[in-house]
Design a protein around this motif. Structure first.
Motif, PDB file in Angstrom:
ATOM      1  N   ALA A 195       0.963  -1.151   0.013  1.00 44.18           N
ATOM      2  CA  ALA A 195      -0.169  -0.074  -0.047  1.00 44.18           C
ATOM      3  C   ALA A 195       0.895   1.242   0.138  1.00 44.18           C
ATOM      4  CB  ALA A 195      -0.894  -0.051   1.176  1.00 44.18           C
ATOM      5  N   SER A 196       1.765   1.036   0.780  1.00 41.58           N
ATOM      6  CA  SER A 196       2.642   2.376   0.937  1.00 41.58           C
ATOM      7  C   SER A 196       3.584   2.447  -0.285  1.00 41.58           C
ATOM      8  CB  SER A 196       3.691   2.289   2.181  1.00 41.58           C
ATOM      9  OG  SER A 196       4.448   1.100   2.310  1.00 41.58           O
ATOM     10  N   ASN A 197       3.812   1.373  -0.991  1.00 42.51           N
ATOM     11  CA  ASN A 197       4.826   1.505  -2.086  1.00 42.51           C
ATOM     12  C   ASN A 197       5.011   0.274  -2.951  1.00 42.51           C
ATOM     13  OD1 ASN A 197       7.151   2.211  -3.812  1.00 42.51           O
ATOM     14  ND2 ASN A 197       8.010   3.616  -2.385  1.00 42.51           N
ATOM     15  N   ALA A 198       3.883   0.111  -3.695  1.00 38.87           N
ATOM     16  CA  ALA A 198       3.922  -1.326  -4.651  1.00 38.87           C
ATOM     17  C   ALA A 198       5.058  -1.532  -5.378  1.00 38.87           C
ATOM     18  CB  ALA A 198       2.682  -1.139  -5.321  1.00 38.87           C
ATOM     19  N   ALA A 199       5.831  -0.417  -5.942  1.00 43.47           N
ATOM     20  CA  ALA A 199       6.928  -0.750  -6.792  1.00 43.47           C
ATOM     21  C   ALA A 199       7.895  -1.200  -5.916  1.00 43.47           C
ATOM     22  CB  ALA A 199       7.201   0.431  -7.769  1.00 43.47           C
ATOM     23  N   PHE A 200       8.120  -0.736  -4.610  1.00 47.28           N
ATOM     24  CA  PHE A 200       9.135  -1.074  -3.970  1.00 47.28           C
ATOM     25  C   PHE A 200       9.157  -2.278  -3.255  1.00 47.28           C
ATOM     26  CE2 PHE A 200      12.333   1.722  -1.167  1.00 47.28           C
ATOM     27  CZ  PHE A 200      13.168   0.903  -1.210  1.00 47.28           C
ATOM     28  N   ALA A 201       7.841  -2.798  -3.029  1.00 49.24           N
ATOM     29  CA  ALA A 201       7.666  -3.939  -2.193  1.00 49.24           C
ATOM     30  C   ALA A 201       7.873  -4.993  -3.143  1.00 49.24           C
ATOM     31  CB  ALA A 201       5.975  -4.060  -1.696  1.00 49.24           C
ATOM     32  N   LEU A 202       7.819  -4.989  -4.372  1.00 52.87           N
ATOM     33  CA  LEU A 202       8.282  -6.015  -5.203  1.00 52.87           C
ATOM     34  C   LEU A 202       9.619  -6.712  -4.998  1.00 52.87           C
ATOM     35  CD1 LEU A 202       6.615  -5.014  -8.535  1.00 52.87           C
ATOM     36  CD2 LEU A 202       5.996  -6.868  -7.307  1.00 52.87           C
ATOM     37  N   CYS A 203      10.497  -5.660  -4.684  1.00 51.85           N
ATOM     38  CA  CYS A 203      11.732  -6.315  -4.469  1.00 51.85           C
ATOM     39  C   CYS A 203      11.938  -7.230  -3.207  1.00 51.85           C
ATOM     40  CB  CYS A 203      12.791  -4.924  -4.242  1.00 51.85           C
ATOM     41  SG  CYS A 203      14.526  -5.427  -3.848  1.00 51.85           S
ATOM     42  N   PRO A 204      11.498  -6.888  -2.161  1.00 50.64           N
ATOM     43  CA  PRO A 204      11.534  -8.154  -1.085  1.00 50.64           C
ATOM     44  C   PRO A 204      10.728  -9.047  -1.444  1.00 50.64           C
ATOM     45  CG  PRO A 204      10.670  -5.858  -0.258  1.00 50.64           C
ATOM     46  CD  PRO A 204      11.177  -5.618  -1.298  1.00 50.64           C
ATOM     47  N   GLY A 205       9.628  -8.870  -2.127  1.00 53.52           N
ATOM     48  CA  GLY A 205       8.459 -10.007  -2.584  1.00 53.52           C
ATOM     49  C   GLY A 205       9.383 -10.939  -3.404  1.00 53.52           C
ATOM     50  N   LEU A 206      10.179 -10.654  -4.424  1.00 53.80           N
ATOM     51  CA  LEU A 206      11.013 -11.568  -5.205  1.00 53.80           C
ATOM     52  C   LEU A 206      12.223 -12.112  -4.391  1.00 53.80           C
ATOM     53  CD1 LEU A 206      10.605 -11.720  -8.323  1.00 53.80           C
ATOM     54  CD2 LEU A 206       9.499  -9.724  -7.690  1.00 53.80           C
ATOM     55  N   SER A 207      12.746 -11.373  -3.536  1.00 52.33           N
ATOM     56  CA  SER A 207      13.403 -12.063  -2.677  1.00 52.33           C
ATOM     57  C   SER A 207      12.924 -13.393  -1.884  1.00 52.33           C
ATOM     58  CB  SER A 207      14.244 -11.134  -1.574  1.00 52.33           C
ATOM     59  OG  SER A 207      15.315 -10.285  -2.164  1.00 52.33           O
ATOM     60  N   HIS A 208      11.641 -13.092  -1.352  1.00 48.65           N
ATOM     61  CA  HIS A 208      10.837 -14.280  -0.946  1.00 48.65           C
ATOM     62  C   HIS A 208      10.911 -15.252  -1.705  1.00 48.65           C
ATOM     63  CE1 HIS A 208       9.411 -11.088   2.357  1.00 48.65           C
ATOM     64  NE2 HIS A 208      10.437 -11.919   3.122  1.00 48.65           N
ATOM     65  N   GLY A 209      10.468 -15.177  -2.738  1.00 52.90           N
ATOM     66  CA  GLY A 209      10.405 -16.322  -3.858  1.00 52.90           C
ATOM     67  C   GLY A 209      11.658 -17.034  -3.966  1.00 52.90           C
ATOM     68  N   ALA A 210      12.628 -16.356  -4.187  1.00 51.13           N
ATOM     69  CA  ALA A 210      13.930 -16.933  -4.405  1.00 51.13           C
ATOM     70  C   ALA A 210      14.387 -17.615  -3.361  1.00 51.13           C
ATOM     71  CB  ALA A 210      14.981 -16.142  -4.751  1.00 51.13           C
TER      72      ALA A 210
ATOM     73  N   LEU B 275      20.323 -13.793   1.503  1.00 53.23           N
ATOM     74  CA  LEU B 275      18.975 -13.058   0.981  1.00 53.23           C
ATOM     75  C   LEU B 275      18.093 -12.983   2.161  1.00 53.23           C
ATOM     76  CD1 LEU B 275      18.607 -15.705  -1.905  1.00 53.23           C
ATOM     77  CD2 LEU B 275      18.563 -13.475  -2.105  1.00 53.23           C
ATOM     78  N   VAL B 276      18.028 -13.773   3.343  1.00 45.39           N
ATOM     79  CA  VAL B 276      17.164 -13.693   4.419  1.00 45.39           C
ATOM     80  C   VAL B 276      17.702 -12.467   5.094  1.00 45.39           C
ATOM     81  CG1 VAL B 276      16.604 -14.666   6.670  1.00 45.39           C
ATOM     82  CG2 VAL B 276      16.825 -16.126   4.627  1.00 45.39           C
ATOM     83  N   SER B 277      18.761 -12.018   5.412  1.00 45.30           N
ATOM     84  CA  SER B 277      19.034 -10.865   5.974  1.00 45.30           C
ATOM     85  C   SER B 277      18.914  -9.769   4.918  1.00 45.30           C
ATOM     86  CB  SER B 277      20.631 -10.812   6.293  1.00 45.30           C
ATOM     87  OG  SER B 277      21.420 -10.642   5.104  1.00 45.30           O
ATOM     88  N   GLY B 278      18.647  -9.794   3.729  1.00 45.63           N
ATOM     89  CA  GLY B 278      18.088  -8.940   3.103  1.00 45.63           C
ATOM     90  C   GLY B 278      19.331  -8.115   2.270  1.00 45.63           C
ATOM     91  N   GLU B 279      20.691  -8.481   2.895  1.00 44.91           N
ATOM     92  CA  GLU B 279      21.754  -7.810   2.153  1.00 44.91           C
ATOM     93  C   GLU B 279      21.922  -8.234   0.576  1.00 44.91           C
ATOM     94  OE1 GLU B 279      25.501  -8.487   5.082  1.00 44.91           O
ATOM     95  OE2 GLU B 279      23.646 -10.020   5.484  1.00 44.91           O
ATOM     96  N   TRP B 280      21.551  -9.318   0.139  1.00 49.45           N
ATOM     97  CA  TRP B 280      21.148  -9.403  -1.295  1.00 49.45           C
ATOM     98  C   TRP B 280      19.874  -9.746  -1.843  1.00 49.45           C
ATOM     99  CZ3 TRP B 280      24.999 -14.118  -1.477  1.00 49.45           C
ATOM    100  CH2 TRP B 280      26.362 -13.812  -1.185  1.00 49.45           C
ATOM    101  N   THR B 281      19.378  -9.638  -2.836  1.00 52.50           N
ATOM    102  CA  THR B 281      17.834  -9.761  -3.226  1.00 52.50           C
ATOM    103  C   THR B 281      17.734 -10.794  -4.289  1.00 52.50           C
ATOM    104  OG1 THR B 281      17.870  -8.290  -5.029  1.00 52.50           O
ATOM    105  CG2 THR B 281      17.702  -7.209  -2.931  1.00 52.50           C
ATOM    106  N   GLY B 282      16.763 -11.300  -4.589  1.00 52.95           N
ATOM    107  CA  GLY B 282      16.523 -12.323  -5.348  1.00 52.95           C
ATOM    108  C   GLY B 282      15.759 -12.168  -6.736  1.00 52.95           C
ATOM    109  N   THR B 283      15.744 -12.832  -7.680  1.00 59.35           N
ATOM    110  CA  THR B 283      14.790 -12.530  -8.933  1.00 59.35           C
ATOM    111  C   THR B 283      14.425 -13.841  -9.385  1.00 59.35           C
ATOM    112  OG1 THR B 283      16.365 -12.783 -10.601  1.00 59.35           O
ATOM    113  CG2 THR B 283      16.362 -10.609  -9.461  1.00 59.35           C
ATOM    114  N   MET B 284      13.299 -13.666 -10.287  1.00 52.22           N
ATOM    115  CA  MET B 284      12.902 -14.954 -10.935  1.00 52.22           C
ATOM    116  C   MET B 284      12.927 -14.837 -12.374  1.00 52.22           C
ATOM    117  SD  MET B 284      11.448 -17.149  -8.857  1.00 52.22           S
ATOM    118  CE  MET B 284      12.218 -17.070  -7.214  1.00 52.22           C
ATOM    119  N   ASN B 285      13.578 -15.515 -13.221  1.00 52.89           N
ATOM    120  CA  ASN B 285      13.928 -15.638 -14.571  1.00 52.89           C
ATOM    121  C   ASN B 285      13.388 -16.497 -15.335  1.00 52.89           C
ATOM    122  OD1 ASN B 285      16.646 -13.490 -15.222  1.00 52.89           O
ATOM    123  ND2 ASN B 285      16.281 -13.811 -13.043  1.00 52.89           N
TER     124      ASN B 285
END
Lengths: 585, 585
Positions: A130-145, A165-175
């Motif tokens: 709600a506060s930032n949908a574009a931003f929220a996708l970043c940790p959302g993708l990390s959770h998927g990875a 990934l869990v600490s958030g120091e790196w992020t994940g993507t889905m290709n």
């Protein structure tokens, strides 16, 4: 009915995001007749504990994420000399998000996270989106990875990637997606060649890669679906690889830049801050995750969560759009309001009031369902609600995302001409919302999944269970003896009957699948709309148990009444449509 | 039903606009059981003559306007040193548009135009708006100014301004809105002071002035609503003035620059090429149009036409969005299509087919209604269909504009992820469409007009006449004996019955107006949806009179069948909602 007590509300400024913490306290603590947090955690956590976390998360969302939403929309992410530059403030915001522990909060314990129950992480997810949908996708993708690696990868890969990934120091993507392989992943052509040293050389082009490159974290862990030499054609020949942006050095830190190049960034209708990348892999170093040719299976484990995540994104976008409309409607004065004093803001006009109640009644129903879906998933393994959990996912995803488009459109309408002006902010949610019914499986894909795998396959058994649960709730609601409750229960009961008839008609199409799939979307809309009525019946029952009614309680009963008269009535129409099957020569 | 003969269509490129000339030949020439062009012109013109004009207009729209639609969206109009600069190519396109006589084509004879019937100008308007909605607003506003001057102004003012407006050498604008006066024009504060020499000094700020400044013509004739000294408060104290951008010299040519300054240009969600101006009038020289304090009356004469015009703009935007979706669906291959050969494009998927039919069945119904409304207005003075014409305007405006949003949203959905990418073009129509249910009277304003002035005021008499006309059409349809026709007629008959019940419920709210206005939008949606069924019954009756069925005829029958199963069913739900009145405490 004459309007009894229209009280102009004092509402926050349109730029302020107000996280619905109190609503979640009600939903987690009592709406479903029990403390669902305590039930899910065996008493280790309570709804009240969760409330503290939600309070803190809401504050973070409102103070850090929300102010960057418009900046992100205006600046967008940019591709500069081959690297993606995120909008001003995003890097700092992401760092504090990760450091505050909000990435790990939503990660399962077995992957090294805090293991909050699904009903609570749904609430967190709403706040971020709600506060930032574009931003929220970043940790959302990390959770998927994280989920894909945790479920499928070797211990070595887990050890190398999960903690960061869990600490958030790196992020994940889905290709996954390629130009010729969108909804049909069987057409993927990206190739992985065995280097013979435990690594693979991955080559191909992937498109629509969300947060595929950025500058907010030190490394990006790409999960890539690719085909190996000699693999079978189609879905059965796909394997999953982890391909880091920077390969890891001996100490496990980001070392050499891998040969993954961001060759393009899409110009999108919305979520401008989220970098949607075209990634070119040229013999990029990767590592097999799970078994050969089990790549799609490896993705399936995270698909449900990803779909739930995008559904909740829809809820977040809808609520933010609604909050803006509410704020505008309670401050804008225009024209004499029928039956109310001079100077009454437009929120008092019968039609603006209708629009606001229409939005809030849908949002309340969707939020309750999101909690229920989280709860059912939490319980799936222990109490056999697995089939129910499976049935709910496509409903949640399609309903909440389609309604995000409708609610954000209504929010523009409440603003009148000002809604069309970008500076007002309402237009951004309308633009952002439009991708939601498309990505992570379109509404048609969800509806086909619902009809084919979740209803036809078990001959309507699970959905019959849902109808029985709704009827049970209606009995409890009727037993309150309240006049509004009786009216709501009567309308909902008729809707269940219509939905049952439509389900019978659908089951009759088992041997003519084109008929079934030609009405899968109307069937899903019908079921989703009915589920909304169920949620309002649930909420109203809880409210009517209160010895005194708060302002929130009064709103909840009005929403139940409104929803059953305006939205639930659609069930009958959709049921008639479902029975028609495929049309046209 | 199994799909009988899915034939992959050869469709034009998505960038090509195909004007629906053949559809208009059918609608003007035979759908309504007569040649409506010949009837309106007393035989001076036939549908076939009109067809030649539409052919030429369609060619102009496709070749000149359509290629500028995306350029206009990308560049937008810009404010440079106080003057508006339109996008590349707009100036030249406008000049050839005016020189080809397309401005005067839609002007009444008494104002010096060609006096084409309303049913034909509706078609022209669809073409301009489909090919370039932002551009089409410019001549649309001129038509409004022409109508207001022709109906109200002195011979002197008419002589000075009409010929140049009708030829298109100059353009016109409507200056109504102010920051505090949007839907409520009674709050207008702009002042006009009598200069004592037959001219007035106009001062104030007007906002949302469409094409308020530009560089495509030599002069701009602003019609400005203002208050004079000593005038009554509210609506009754407003007068209408003509305020040219350049005052006229002795020879009647544009001379001195008047003191009308473009102080701002809005950043909008869509229609970027259309300059939406903030205009500051500082003792600008103006001339009274009509009587003092009769300004709003002066605007009313053009309001119906303006509302019809924006309704038709919705139809145009919807059709352009549909054409893009159709083109994409017939070229994109993705996934195996159930029951059809490999390589079948996505148009064959049951759900994509459903979406395409859903769009085209709404567009066909709306187009037929647009012709009917033009025709009824053409006949209003001679055969007493005036009340019908008045009833139809708010339905046309709200239905066609709301559906423009829905259809353009569906068109994005058909494109999947590509729909969210701006380069594809689908997103522009979605953005452009969103203003349509707002300007020229919001959907709520239209619906309140419908309920208050057109239904409650005459106790349901005119709407009862409509129900009778629909029933008469259904008898003709049933008499064809065709199976599809019988099914469509049965569904439509039930919808009429539901709408009649809802109308009775609405009439019951005559003494509790908040109840009536709280359901005015659902009531309007219900009626509009029913009107769509009526139009399909009309079309199907005509088609079933053909001795052989063309491909278009087959499509028309499928659309009638589809519409009655998918859209018309909504009438029952909306009728139930209407009966509920206002909800909530």
């Amino acid at each position: 009915m004459a309007i009894a007590n229209f009280a102009p509300q004092s509402v926050p400024d349109a730029a302020t995001y107000v996280p619905p913490v109190a609503d979640y306290a009600f939903l987690l603590g009592e709406a479903f007749g029990t403390d669902v947090v305590a039930r899910a955690t065996g008493g280790a956590l309570s709804a009240s504990d969760a409330g503290d976390a939600l309070e803190a998360a809401g504050e973070f969302a409102a103070e850090v994420f929300a102010p960057l939403d418009r900046v992100g929309d205006q600046q967008g992410s940019q591709l500069v000399d081959g690297n993606v530059r995120t909008p001003d403030g995003f890097k700092e915001a992401y760092k504090s998000f990760a450091e505050a522990g909000w990435v790990s909060a939503s990660v399962a314990e077995e992957a090294g996270g805090d293991g909050l129950p699904g009903s609570v992480t749904a609430a967190l997810s709403e706040f971020w989106n709600a506060s930032n949908a574009a931003f929220a996708l970043c940790p959302g993708l990390s959770h998927g990875a994280i989920r894909a690696i945790q479920a499928n990868a070797s211990d070595e890969i887990r050890a190398a990637y999960l903690p960061k990934l869990v600490s958030g120091e790196w992020t994940g993507t889905m290709n996954l997606t390629e130009p010729q392989a969108g909804s049909d992943l069987g057409a993927v052509r990206t190739m992985a060649r065995d280097n013979g040293d435990g690594s693979w050389a991955v080559s191909g082009q992937k498109i629509f890669i969300t947060w595929g490159d950025h500058d907010v974290a030190d490394n990006i862990v790409h999960l890539v679906l690719a085909r190996t030499e000699g693999a079978p054609e189609g879905h059965r020949g796909l394997s999953l690889f982890v391909v880091p942006k920077f390969t890891l050095d001996a100490a496990g830190a980001p070392g050499e830049r891998n040969s993954v190049v961001t060759v393009g960034l899409e110009h999108k209708l919305g979520i401008h801050a989220s970098p949607t990348c075209v990634l070119q892999f040229e013999d990029a170093t990767g590592y097999l995750v799970g078994e050969l040719n089990q790549g799609l299976m490896g993705m399936f484990v995270m698909m449900n969560e990803a779909r739930v995540g995008i559904g909740v994104q829809g809820l977040g976008v809808a609520d933010r759009a609604y909050q803006r409309a509410l704020s505008y409607a309670h401050t804008r004065v225009q024209g004499a309001v029928l039956g109310l004093p001079d100077g009454t803001p437009i929120a008092g006009h019968p039609d603006v009031r209708r629009l606001l109640l229409s939005m809030s009644s849908r949002i309340s129903a969707m939020r309750a369902f999101s909690v229920l879906v989280g709860d059912v998933h939490d319980r799936a393994e222990s109490d056999g609600t697995g089939a129910l959990a499976e049935l709910f996912v496509p409903i949640l995803k399609s309903w909440l995302t389609e309604q995000a488009v409708h609610v954000s459109s209504d929010a523009v309408q409440v603003h009148g001409g000002m809604g069309f002006i970008e500076e007002t902010g309402a237009a951004q949610h309308f633009r952002d919302s439009r991708i939601l019914p498309i990505y992570e499986g379109t509404t048609a894909i969800q509806s086909n999944d619902l009809v084919g795998r979740k209803v036809l396959r078990d001959g309507g058994q699970t959905i019959g269970q849902v109808f029985a649960m709704i009827r049970e709730q209606l009995q409890a609601l009727t037993a309150t003896g309240d006049t509004t409750a009786t009216r709501v229960a009567e309308r909902t009961e008729r809707a269940v009957a219509s939905a049952e008839r439509a389900t019978q008609a659908l089951l009759g199409f088992a041997s003519s699948p084109r008929d079934a799939f030609a009405v899968s979307v109307p069937f899903q809309e019908m079921l989703a709309t009915l589920v909304g009525g169920w949620m309002h019946a649930t909420i109203a029952t809880a409210v009517l148990g209160h010895s005194e009614r708060s302002a929130d309680d009064v709103r909840r009963l009005s929403e139940a009444d409104f929803y059953s008269a305006h939205h639930l009535a659609q069930v009958h129409a959709l049921a008639e449509t479902v029975a028609a099957g495929e049309i046209g020569e």
